[in-house]
Each structure stands twice: as structure tokens, then as C-alpha cells.
Design an enzyme around this catalytic site. Sequence first.
Site, PDB file in Angstrom:
ATOM      1  N   LYS A  73       0.555  -1.301   0.147  1.00 57.69           N
ATOM      2  CA  LYS A  73      -0.131  -0.191   0.066  1.00 57.69           C
ATOM      3  C   LYS A  73       0.793   1.224  -0.263  1.00 57.69           C
ATOM      4  CE  LYS A  73      -4.185  -1.863   2.373  1.00 57.69           C
ATOM      5  NZ  LYS A  73      -4.930  -1.558   3.269  1.00 57.69           N
ATOM      6  N   ASP A 109     -10.612   2.715   1.702  1.00 57.59           N
ATOM      7  CA  ASP A 109     -10.369   1.388   3.758  1.00 57.59           C
ATOM      8  C   ASP A 109     -11.302   2.599   4.858  1.00 57.59           C
ATOM      9  OD1 ASP A 109      -8.897  -1.507   3.005  1.00 57.59           O
ATOM     10  OD2 ASP A 109      -7.249  -0.406   3.688  1.00 57.59           O
TER      11      ASP A 109
HETATM   12  P1  NAP Z   1      -0.283  -1.824  10.857  1.00 60.76           P
HETATM   13  O1  NAP Z   1      -0.050  -1.432   9.654  1.00 60.76           O
HETATM   14  O2  NAP Z   1       0.967  -3.299  11.298  1.00 60.76           O
HETATM   15  O3  NAP Z   1      -0.509  -1.621  11.798  1.00 60.76           O
HETATM   16  C1  NAP Z   1      -0.698  -1.925  13.433  1.00 60.76           C
HETATM   17  C2  NAP Z   1      -1.717  -1.828  15.186  1.00 60.76           C
HETATM   18  O4  NAP Z   1      -1.388  -2.626  15.551  1.00 60.76           O
HETATM   19  C3  NAP Z   1       0.056  -0.313  14.863  1.00 60.76           C
HETATM   20  O5  NAP Z   1      -0.800   0.888  15.294  1.00 60.76           O
HETATM   21  C4  NAP Z   1       0.262  -1.386  15.773  1.00 60.76           C
HETATM   22  O6  NAP Z   1       1.637  -0.239  16.570  1.00 60.76           O
HETATM   23  C5  NAP Z   1      -0.403  -1.817  16.550  1.00 60.76           C
HETATM   24  N1  NAP Z   1      -0.056  -3.389  17.319  1.00 60.76           N
HETATM   25  C6  NAP Z   1       0.214  -4.635  16.585  1.00 60.76           C
HETATM   26  N2  NAP Z   1       0.585  -5.194  17.912  1.00 60.76           N
HETATM   27  C7  NAP Z   1      -0.182  -4.511  18.954  1.00 60.76           C
HETATM   28  C8  NAP Z   1       0.482  -4.971  20.532  1.00 60.76           C
HETATM   29  N3  NAP Z   1       0.809  -6.233  20.938  1.00 60.76           N
HETATM   30  N4  NAP Z   1      -0.148  -3.989  21.213  1.00 60.76           N
HETATM   31  C9  NAP Z   1      -0.382  -2.650  21.311  1.00 60.76           C
HETATM   32  N5  NAP Z   1      -1.000  -2.512  19.451  1.00 60.76           N
HETATM   33  C10 NAP Z   1      -0.131  -3.259  18.758  1.00 60.76           C
HETATM   34  O7  NAP Z   1      -1.883  -3.260  10.245  1.00 60.76           O
HETATM   35  P2  NAP Z   1      -2.900  -2.845   9.656  1.00 60.76           P
HETATM   36  O8  NAP Z   1      -2.880  -3.199   8.348  1.00 60.76           O
HETATM   37  O9  NAP Z   1      -3.241  -1.294  10.049  1.00 60.76           O
HETATM   38  O10 NAP Z   1      -3.830  -3.946  10.109  1.00 60.76           O
HETATM   39  C11 NAP Z   1      -4.271  -3.156  11.086  1.00 60.76           C
HETATM   40  C12 NAP Z   1      -5.609  -3.751  11.254  1.00 60.76           C
HETATM   41  O11 NAP Z   1      -6.285  -4.281  10.870  1.00 60.76           O
HETATM   42  C13 NAP Z   1      -5.363  -6.089  11.513  1.00 60.76           C
HETATM   43  O12 NAP Z   1      -6.037  -7.026  12.415  1.00 60.76           O
HETATM   44  C14 NAP Z   1      -5.978  -6.621   9.825  1.00 60.76           C
HETATM   45  O13 NAP Z   1      -6.393  -7.580   9.352  1.00 60.76           O
HETATM   46  C15 NAP Z   1      -7.250  -5.840  10.044  1.00 60.76           C
HETATM   47  N6  NAP Z   1      -7.708  -4.805   8.933  1.00 60.76           N
HETATM   48  C16 NAP Z   1      -9.102  -4.857   8.064  1.00 60.76           C
HETATM   49  C17 NAP Z   1      -9.712  -4.549   7.135  1.00 60.76           C
HETATM   50  C18 NAP Z   1     -10.745  -4.884   7.093  1.00 60.76           C
HETATM   51  O14 NAP Z   1     -11.136  -3.889   5.398  1.00 60.76           O
HETATM   52  N7  NAP Z   1     -11.924  -5.182   7.853  1.00 60.76           N
HETATM   53  C19 NAP Z   1      -8.723  -3.365   6.573  1.00 60.76           C
HETATM   54  C20 NAP Z   1      -7.221  -3.464   6.936  1.00 60.76           C
HETATM   55  C21 NAP Z   1      -6.585  -4.382   7.637  1.00 60.76           C
HETATM   56  P3  NAP Z   1       3.017  -0.392  16.668  1.00 60.76           P
HETATM   57  O15 NAP Z   1       3.088   0.030  14.801  1.00 60.76           O
HETATM   58  O16 NAP Z   1       3.290   0.512  17.282  1.00 60.76           O
HETATM   59  O17 NAP Z   1       3.870  -1.607  16.817  1.00 60.76           O
END
Ligand code: NAP
Length: 288
Positions: A73, A109
Amino acid sequence: MTYEITGRTRLGCLLGTPVTHSLSPMMYNESFRLLGIDRVYLCFDTKNADLGALVQSLRQMDVFGFNLTMPDKERILPFLDEIDPAAQMIGAVNTVKNENGRLIGYNTDGVGYMRSVCEAGCDPSISEMTLLGAGGAAASIAVHAALDGIPALHIVNRHGRSWEKALCLAETITRNTNCRADVTDLADNAAVQDCLAKSRLLTNATSVGMSPNEDTTPIADSTWLHPDLLVSDIIYNPRQTRLLRDAAAQGCRTLNGLYMLLYQGAAAFRIWTGQDMPVEEVRKKYFQ
Ligand code: NAP
């Protein structure tokens, strides 16, 4: 309605890794079939690919467009001809339209997320919002919530990898929209509780609670959740995360990430075709 791939059928696709679990091919191909649109959509894993070369090939093949998932992305940005202003604020693109050889990037999104919470009865213009996370999905939700009129946004993240990104996101939103955005450390219990007390919408956009870690929750104490909160988790595997179970036990309305997924696709479909995706049919068949 018959649905034949012919010499005129145009291609679109999803790029990223992994992609085999994606619902997008079913969602788009069923929509093309129902509306009689001569297009087909496939998934390509970009794990070992040179993204620039791949995009150049897609351009030469005159694809109608493509989606990006992690980790592409952000990596896609230098290969595009134009980026929509909201996607520029987000710093990431999940949908590309090919307009006569020009590749234009969008981020749907947050559009999908806001449609799902509005449908669940949340009026963004009167609701303060607490957003957990500052990763890719959180940034898109934050920007679109601000553009849709959320007056105050509390971004909560741990003091880790995305902390600087969270500060930058809050600053960009406050400077460019009518929303006041601030950042709170997830480890500061009193401050998190205060954000929740002021909010009517809580969004988990971290990966905490996602399968296989289904027993984890980003909220340290479920009694901080109050019945005026709509608690939404953008995770859809599992359908009901521990956060949503805890929230329901506190009397909150809850929403999972399935409809965000459906509506971000519907927004991409409209960008590519100018038509509404038949969401009810797609919902019944693939999003239960
Ligand atoms: P990402 O860019 O990797 O971001 C993950 C976020 O979660 C970051 O803010 C990270 O903080 C935080 N995080 C991870 N592990 C953590 C923990 N143990 N404690 C506290 N914070 C934690 O991922 P993303 O693409 O944004 O996706 C995030 C979630 O959304 C995933 O579960 C994904 O499947 C879901 N999602 C759903 C949709 C939908 O259409 N429904 C679309 C996209 C994503 P740090 O970076 O500071 O570690």
C-alpha cells in the site's frame, strides 16, 4: 446471466502478500457477473516481485485497475501518476484506477469503515472518537473520519514502531481538516479511560485480538467501556473478538470488520466502474 471470459474481457487484480485468503475475487467477480460487466479479477502474490516492473506490465496490459494489500500500500506510491488528496494525507493507496494509461491512486479503507459505522447508527458529526492503532488501516480510518466531520479524534497507540507516525497523522489531520486530533499512549491507563469517557465511538485498528491470538484485547479494563459507546473492531477473523465480547457484556453496541471490508470494496468498484456494487447479493453470498 451468462458470464464468459472473452477476447475483450479486461483484467483487474489484487497485489500483495499473502493474498490466497482474500475475499476480493469472489466479491468483484460476482458483482461483474450480476451487472454483466465484461471484467475479471485475480490475485497475484508479490512476495518475490519487483513491484515497479510489475506495475509497468499491468499498465502495458491495460488493466482496468488493481488493489493493494500489505505490504504494497505504501510501496506503490512512487509508481503512480496521480494520488487522490485523501490518500496523500493517509500516505497509502489500496485502489488504483487506470484512466487511459494514467494510474491514479485512492484509499477506500476509511470510506468503507465510515459507511459501516454510519449504517450502524453512528452520526460522525456529533461523536468524539477513540481510535486504537496508527498503522495503515488506522491512518485511513482517521483521515476519512475527520473528512466526514468527526469533531475530535483520540488516537491511542503503544509507544512503539508507529508512535511517530501517530503524532504526524494527528498533526496532518488537525492542520488540514476541522477535526482536532491528539495522541495518547496505550500504556497510560488514566488517559485512555479519559478518551473513552469522552467518546461515542471506539475503533480497534490494531491487530490485537486477531486469530490466532483470540484471547487478547487492547483495552486493559473492560469496565472503561460504557453503554453509550459503539465499539467496533476492524478485525473480521474471528467475527467476534474478545474486545467485542467484553463490550457487549458492558452493554455496548458492537460491530466487526466484515462490513468495512465489503464497503471498501464497494467504493473501489464505484471508482473503477462508476456503478454501485450489488452489496446485498455479495453480502448474502460471502459476508455472513
Ligand atoms: P499495521 O499497519 O501493521 O498496524 C498495526 C497496528 O497495531 C499498529 O498501530 C501497531 O502498533 C498496533 N499493534 C500491533 N500489535 C500490538 C500490540 N501487541 N499491542 C498494541 N498495539 C499493537 O496493520 P494494518 O494493516 O493497519 O491492520 C491492522 C488490523 O486491521 C489487522 O488485524 C488487519 O487484519 C485489520 N484490517 C481490517 C480491514 C477490514 O477491511 N476490515 C482492512 C485492513 C486491515 P505499532 O506499529 O506501534 O507496533
